[in-house]
Design a protein around this motif. Structure first.
Motif, mmCIF file in Angstrom:
data_model
loop_
_atom_site.group_PDB
_atom_site.id
_atom_site.type_symbol
_atom_site.label_atom_id
_atom_site.label_comp_id
_atom_site.label_asym_id
_atom_site.label_seq_id
_atom_site.Cartn_x
_atom_site.Cartn_y
_atom_site.Cartn_z
ATOM 1 N N LYS A 122 43.300 -1.304 -25.715
ATOM 2 C CA LYS A 122 42.968 0.003 -26.636
ATOM 3 C C LYS A 122 41.559 -0.245 -26.712
ATOM 4 C CE LYS A 122 47.160 0.383 -29.134
ATOM 5 N NZ LYS A 122 47.944 0.233 -30.230
ATOM 6 N N MET A 123 40.633 -1.432 -26.907
ATOM 7 C CA MET A 123 39.431 -1.551 -26.987
ATOM 8 C C MET A 123 38.528 -0.730 -26.008
ATOM 9 S SD MET A 123 36.903 -4.649 -26.772
ATOM 10 C CE MET A 123 36.907 -4.686 -25.064
ATOM 11 N N MET A 124 38.968 -1.086 -24.788
ATOM 12 C CA MET A 124 38.303 -0.411 -23.691
ATOM 13 C C MET A 124 38.517 1.124 -23.593
ATOM 14 S SD MET A 124 38.837 -3.303 -20.706
ATOM 15 C CE MET A 124 40.640 -2.603 -20.098
ATOM 16 N N ALA A 125 39.619 1.477 -23.947
ATOM 17 C CA ALA A 125 39.765 3.107 -24.225
ATOM 18 C C ALA A 125 39.015 3.551 -25.060
ATOM 19 C CB ALA A 125 41.179 3.212 -24.273
ATOM 20 N N HIS A 126 38.917 2.789 -26.292
ATOM 21 C CA HIS A 126 38.174 3.193 -27.495
ATOM 22 C C HIS A 126 36.754 3.379 -27.008
ATOM 23 C CE1 HIS A 126 36.672 3.803 -31.424
ATOM 24 N NE2 HIS A 126 35.678 2.773 -31.325
ATOM 25 N N TYR A 127 36.284 2.387 -26.356
ATOM 26 C CA TYR A 127 34.718 2.675 -25.935
ATOM 27 C C TYR A 127 34.472 3.632 -24.880
ATOM 28 C CZ TYR A 127 34.048 -1.978 -28.381
ATOM 29 O OH TYR A 127 33.723 -2.903 -29.209
ATOM 30 N N ASN A 128 35.258 3.636 -24.037
ATOM 31 C CA ASN A 128 35.200 4.684 -23.079
ATOM 32 C C ASN A 128 35.200 6.113 -23.387
ATOM 33 O OD1 ASN A 128 34.720 3.023 -20.956
ATOM 34 N ND2 ASN A 128 36.876 2.757 -20.327
ATOM 35 N N GLU A 129 36.169 6.134 -24.505
ATOM 36 C CA GLU A 129 36.198 7.612 -25.196
ATOM 37 C C GLU A 129 34.858 8.037 -26.169
ATOM 38 O OE1 GLU A 129 38.937 9.253 -28.908
ATOM 39 O OE2 GLU A 129 39.821 8.196 -27.097
ATOM 40 N N PHE A 130 34.423 6.678 -26.488
ATOM 41 C CA PHE A 130 33.281 6.865 -27.591
ATOM 42 C C PHE A 130 32.123 7.569 -26.648
ATOM 43 C CE2 PHE A 130 29.536 5.216 -29.660
ATOM 44 C CZ PHE A 130 29.322 6.060 -30.755
ATOM 45 N N LEU A 131 31.910 6.655 -25.494
ATOM 46 C CA LEU A 131 30.755 6.703 -24.732
ATOM 47 C C LEU A 131 30.714 8.148 -24.190
ATOM 48 C CD1 LEU A 131 30.294 3.370 -23.002
ATOM 49 C CD2 LEU A 131 28.678 4.410 -24.679
ATOM 50 N N GLU A 132 31.933 8.595 -23.709
ATOM 51 C CA GLU A 132 32.370 10.109 -23.145
ATOM 52 C C GLU A 132 31.799 11.118 -24.385
ATOM 53 O OE1 GLU A 132 32.596 12.846 -20.657
ATOM 54 O OE2 GLU A 132 32.659 10.668 -20.080
#
Length: 127
Positions: free
Chosen positions: A63-73
């Protein structure tokens, strides 16, 4: 001036408050805090990076990785947000995401970020 209106004090208080919640493993309280703060500050890298750290502390690394990827996008077109995010990722020892933020920023900018990437790779041990 109240603490809530002073940006520098608000961020310093956040760092200490968040660190205390993590140390005490007050994850439910931290989740409630982040729901409120992210609603009013959705584009603030400091809060986004720390929210990911909360997810990681709870064993939710996917979930952390998905959160960071979404935020960076979401911020990929904003050079200042990307650079600030890279700094917060660096401070949190999240070098993969620091690199991602710098590389996304490099695609937007006309200027090079070789120094920042060189420093990252040096700290990371990449040659």
């Amino acid at each position: 001036m109240s603490l809530a209106k002073n940006k520098a004090k608000k961020e310093r208080i956040h760092k200490n408050y968040f660190a205390s919640m993590l140390r005490l493993e007050e994850y439910k309280q931290a989740e409630k805090y982040f729901r409120k703060i992210l609603k009013s500050n959705p584009d603030k890298p400091l809060y986004q990076v720390d929210y990911g750290l909360l997810l990681k502390a709870q064993g939710e690394e996917d979930k952390m990785m998905a959160h960071y990827n979404e935020f960076l996008e979401e911020i990929r077109g904003n050079d200042n947000q990307l650079k600030n995010s890279a700094v917060y990722f660096m401070d949190s020892k999240l070098l993969d995401y620091e690199e991602k933020a710098y590389l996304l920023g490099q695609r937007n900018r006309r200027q090079e970020i070789g120094f920042e990437l060189g420093e990252l790779y040096y700290n990371w041990g990449k040659n």
